[in-house]
Design an enzyme around this catalytic site. Structure first.
Site, PDB file in Angstrom:
ATOM      1  CG  ASP A  68      -3.332   9.424  -8.742  1.00 41.41           C
ATOM      2  OD1 ASP A  68      -3.377  10.357  -7.927  1.00 41.41           O
ATOM      3  OD2 ASP A  68      -2.812   8.330  -8.488  1.00 41.41           O
ATOM      4  CG  HIS A 115      -7.683   1.340  -6.960  1.00 44.76           C
ATOM      5  ND1 HIS A 115      -7.832   0.545  -5.843  1.00 44.76           N
ATOM      6  CD2 HIS A 115      -6.957   2.409  -6.580  1.00 44.76           C
ATOM      7  CE1 HIS A 115      -7.224   1.135  -4.834  1.00 44.76           C
ATOM      8  NE2 HIS A 115      -6.684   2.260  -5.245  1.00 44.76           N
TER       9      HIS A 115
END
Ligand code: CMC
Length: 391
Positions: free
Chosen positions: A326, A269
């Protein structure tokens, strides 16, 4: 180059001030309006979180009842909009349909919409939050060739979405409460994430004074890519491709190989250099749903083992790559019966409240300017012009 900084990918540029969402990436903290995401995801409904994002504080009982009532009153689509949907190829990706449909909403809500008026902006927000589940479910029904199911206002937000997805005129669908709760939690975990690519896209589009429905369509387009919202679809496809625990090392090696474009989907991320707090709640929810539905999905074993191996591997440790939101969401959605190509549509549905809250925050700011990044020009200059016959 003088007057501005060069920051491709906006790694160190704050584009605005905001009071909506706080992230501390090194400590893995995510808060909306000051409330920790795990408190919200575990204890509040998605509509409570929508209210919080829009109005800055959690609703009391009366405010919540009124907000839920208004949201449920806007769930139907104009029938003409339905006919627009029928112009798509039946096998179009649902994200393509959703992007087109939300953009088309600007044709229905434009002339009478005064974006300088706070009340008008509020109604635009209601319309979007209310109609996104209807549009999302219609994208699915259109793909599979089933009749659209009208929304039901007696159901909760998540139950209504599941009803529009899975009921047919010949058979009611009674959502399992664990599934409805998980769906609601998935919506909450995706509701906002400050200035990510799609939210920044919505802000940039909106900064010119454009129609908010068109701006949200721009956000949906930005979300679609596999580095952003498309990662949930890509992650499940990757887990399916890996297929068994024995094949994990092969894929870990590929992810580490600089000559191989493969990346571990659902990993890493831009902001979190620690555990993504959303992933932790998502993993718990994944176990709850699979246990409650009595599903033994080998992909969950692959995901857990992949996470374990990656978190011990020096490549992932040094680069601070952790599972993101996710990583586990796809396994839950698959267990619920939602096809892979709908995963990013569900992300878009959930993120709509964040997008519109940011748009509204920007529009409420009197000092707001059009977004207009600069560039470093690295091309040629001052060339002499030749007419077409002389080139
Ligand atoms: N697998 C393998 N290596 C990775 C991964 C990954 N998933 N993510 C980053 N890296 C490596 C990357 O190769 C780079 O290495 P080096 O410094 O040697 O060149 C380093 O880690 C930093 O990566 P980056 O691409 O420069 O970092 P970024 O902040 O620009 O990208 C990211 C962040 C999310 C796009 C990236 O981690 C990624 O592509 N992850 C996979 C896709 C994904 O799961 N996206 C969903 C993000 S969360 C939900 C959302 O935002 O919508």
């Amino acid at each position: 180059h003088g007057y501005f900084t060069f920051d491709p990918g906006f790694l160190s540029t704050a584009s605005c001030e905001s009071t909506i969402t706080f992230i501390n990436g090194s400590q893995g903290i995510l808060q909306h309006r000051g409330y920790a995401i795990d408190d919200l995801a575990k204890n509040a409904s998605y509509l409570e979180v929508c209210y919080l994002l829009l109005y800055g504080e959690l609703p009391n009982k009366a405010q919540y009842a009124e907000f839920s009532r208004i949201v449920s009153e806007h769930t139907m689509l104009n029938e003409q909009l339905t006919r627009c949907l029928q112009g798509f190829r039946r096998d179009a990706h649902p994200m393509a349909i959703m992007c087109g449909m939300v953009g088309t909403m600007s044709a229905f809500y434009h002339d009478s919409l005064d974006i300088a008026n706070e009340r008008h902006r509020e109604i635009a927000a209601y319309r979007l939050i209310s109609k996104m589940p209807t549009i999302a479910a219609m994208c699915f029904k259109y793909n599979v060739g089933q009749p659209f199911m009208y929304p039901r206002n007696d159901l909760s937000y998540a139950e209504n979405f599941l009803h529009m997805m899975f009921a047919t005129p010949c058979a009611e669908y009674t959502p399992n409460p664990v599934v409805a709760k998980a769906m609601d939690r998935i919506f909450t975990l995706h509701a906002d994430h400050e200035q990510n690519a799609s939210t920044s896209t919505v802000r940039l589009a909106g900064s010119s004074g454009a129609n908010p429905f068109a701006c949200i369509a721009a956000g949906i387009a930005s979300l679609w890519g596999p580095a952003h919202g498309g990662a949930n679809e890509a992650c499940l496809k990757m887990l399916e491709e890996i297929g068994s625990v024995e094949r994990i090392p092969e894929f870990i090696d590929r992810a580490k190989d600089k000559d191989d474009p493969f990346r571990l989907m659902g990993f890493g991320h831009r902001v979190y250099k620690n555990h993504d707090p959303r992933a932790t709640v998502m993993r718990e929810t994944c176990h709850e749903v699979l246990d409650s539905l009595n599903i033994k999905d080998p992909l969950l074993d692959v995901a857990m083992e992949l996470e374990r191996i990656a978190l011990e591997d020096s490549y992932f440790v040094e680069k601070k790559l952790y599972p993101n939101v996710d990583f586990y969401s796809g396994i839950i959605l698959k267990a619920v019966g939602i096809p892979t190509n709908m995963f990013t549509v569900i992300f878009a549905l959930s993120r709509t409240v964040g997008w519109i809250a940011h748009w509204n925050e920007m529009m409420s700011d009197e000092g707001q300017k059009i977004g207009r990044p600069r560039q470093l020009y690295v091309g040629e200059i001052d060339k002499s012009f030749n007419g077409i016959e002389d080139r």
